[in-house]
Write an enzyme that holds these catalytic residues in place. Structure first.
Site, PDB file in Angstrom:
ATOM      1  N   HIS A  89       0.854  -1.185   0.000  1.00 14.60           N
ATOM      2  CA  HIS A  89       0.000   0.000   0.000  1.00 14.60           C
ATOM      3  C   HIS A  89       0.895   1.242   0.000  1.00 14.60           C
ATOM      4  O   HIS A  89       2.048   1.184   0.436  1.00 14.60           O
ATOM      5  CB  HIS A  89      -0.909   0.013   1.227  1.00 14.60           C
ATOM      6  CG  HIS A  89      -2.020  -0.986   1.160  1.00 14.60           C
ATOM      7  ND1 HIS A  89      -3.097  -0.977   2.018  1.00 14.60           N
ATOM      8  CD2 HIS A  89      -2.223  -2.035   0.311  1.00 14.60           C
ATOM      9  CE1 HIS A  89      -3.922  -1.970   1.713  1.00 14.60           C
ATOM     10  NE2 HIS A  89      -3.414  -2.625   0.692  1.00 14.60           N
ATOM     11  N   GLU A  91       1.080   3.839   1.850  1.00 19.93           N
ATOM     12  CA  GLU A  91       1.654   4.224   3.142  1.00 19.93           C
ATOM     13  C   GLU A  91       2.837   3.328   3.512  1.00 19.93           C
ATOM     14  O   GLU A  91       3.863   3.800   4.004  1.00 19.93           O
ATOM     15  CB  GLU A  91       0.591   4.139   4.253  1.00 19.93           C
ATOM     16  CG  GLU A  91      -0.586   5.087   4.087  1.00 19.93           C
ATOM     17  CD  GLU A  91      -1.775   4.416   3.405  1.00 19.93           C
ATOM     18  OE1 GLU A  91      -1.565   3.634   2.448  1.00 19.93           O
ATOM     19  OE2 GLU A  91      -2.921   4.688   3.829  1.00 19.93           O
ATOM     20  N   CYS A 122      -5.941   2.167   5.851  1.00 19.32           N
ATOM     21  CA  CYS A 122      -6.735   0.947   6.002  1.00 19.32           C
ATOM     22  C   CYS A 122      -6.326   0.252   7.305  1.00 19.32           C
ATOM     23  O   CYS A 122      -5.430   0.709   8.016  1.00 19.32           O
ATOM     24  CB  CYS A 122      -6.515   0.016   4.812  1.00 19.32           C
ATOM     25  SG  CYS A 122      -4.915  -0.817   4.844  1.00 19.32           S
ATOM     26  N   CYS A 125      -2.470  -0.543   7.343  1.00 20.10           N
ATOM     27  CA  CYS A 125      -1.601   0.630   7.459  1.00 20.10           C
ATOM     28  C   CYS A 125      -1.777   1.314   8.815  1.00 20.10           C
ATOM     29  O   CYS A 125      -0.815   1.834   9.386  1.00 20.10           O
ATOM     30  CB  CYS A 125      -1.863   1.595   6.314  1.00 20.10           C
ATOM     31  SG  CYS A 125      -1.425   0.891   4.701  1.00 20.10           S
TER      32      CYS A 125
HETATM   33 ZN   LIG Z   1      -3.376   0.366   3.583  1.00 24.19          ZN
END
Ligand SMILES: [Zn+2]
Length: 201
Positions: A89, A91, A122, A125
């Site tokens: 992801h 991040e 999310c 993260c």
């Molecule tokens: Zn994430």
């Protein structure tokens, strides 16, 4: 072939390299200090749009800055699909590169740092943030904006920001949110792949 040779066979992957796409590398070369928070979020939204334009992955971007001067330390975009890495992801990518830039796993060891993300983190993260050492998290789009176009954000505490603040991490939400939500809708309109974990059935 002996037992040892067999054990050394490349049956399983044993190394992983994450490469930022060329367009992003070129873009980052141009970025000077961004002391204004709105400008830092603007950069991250530009990167999210760039990831859509180059059809490389999800419409998400993030960056790590030193604060208060806003020196860019690292940036990331969603690389899940092109790198076949389910945890890549934006991040996570930005945090990983920031560690390389700072020479430490603790991104707060040499001064306060800020993660700016185009969309609220999310579940995965969110879990990574306390381990990263960042001292401030800034988000643009909300969880419900991502869900509205079909992304699953995972199971999170209802007030995710409170859980970070309890650990001493400052949280700033909804900066340029409308613009960030529009980035997500653009991706959906263009037919971008919406990938999620299997939810059973
Ligand atoms: Zn994430």
């Amino acid at each position: 072939m002996g037992v040892v040779d067999r054990m050394r066979s490349p049956r399983l992957p044993t190394a992983l390299a994450l490469h930022l796409p060329d367009w992003l590398v070129e873009r980052l070369d141009e970025v000077g200090p961004l002391p204004d928070l709105d400008a830092r979020v603007g950069l991250v939204l530009d990167l999210a749009r760039g990831n859509i334009d180059h059809s490389l992955g999800g419409p998400f971007a993030a960056a790590v800055f030193s604060i208060p001067h806003g020196e860019l330390l690292a940036a990331g975009v969603n690389l899940v699909v092109p790198t076949r890495t389910p945890v890549a992801h934006a991040e996570i990518v930005a945090l990983a590169f920031a560690g390389q830039r700072l020479g430490s796993h603790d991104l707060g060891a040499s001064g306060p740092t800020e993660l700016v993300t185009s969309c609220e983190p999310c579940a995965m993260c969110l879990g990574a943030l306390p381990w990263s050492g960042v001292t401030r998290v800034v988000s643009a789009a909300r969880d419900e904006d991502a869900r509205a176009v079909g992304f699953d954000e995972g199971d999170k505490p209802g007030d995710w920001a409170t859980s970070l603040r309890a650990r001493g991490i400052e949280v700033v939400e909804d900066v340029r949110r409308a613009e960030a939500a529009e980035v997500l809708r653009t991706y959906q309109r263009l037919g971008g792949l919406i990938y999620n974990g299997r939810t059973g059935g």
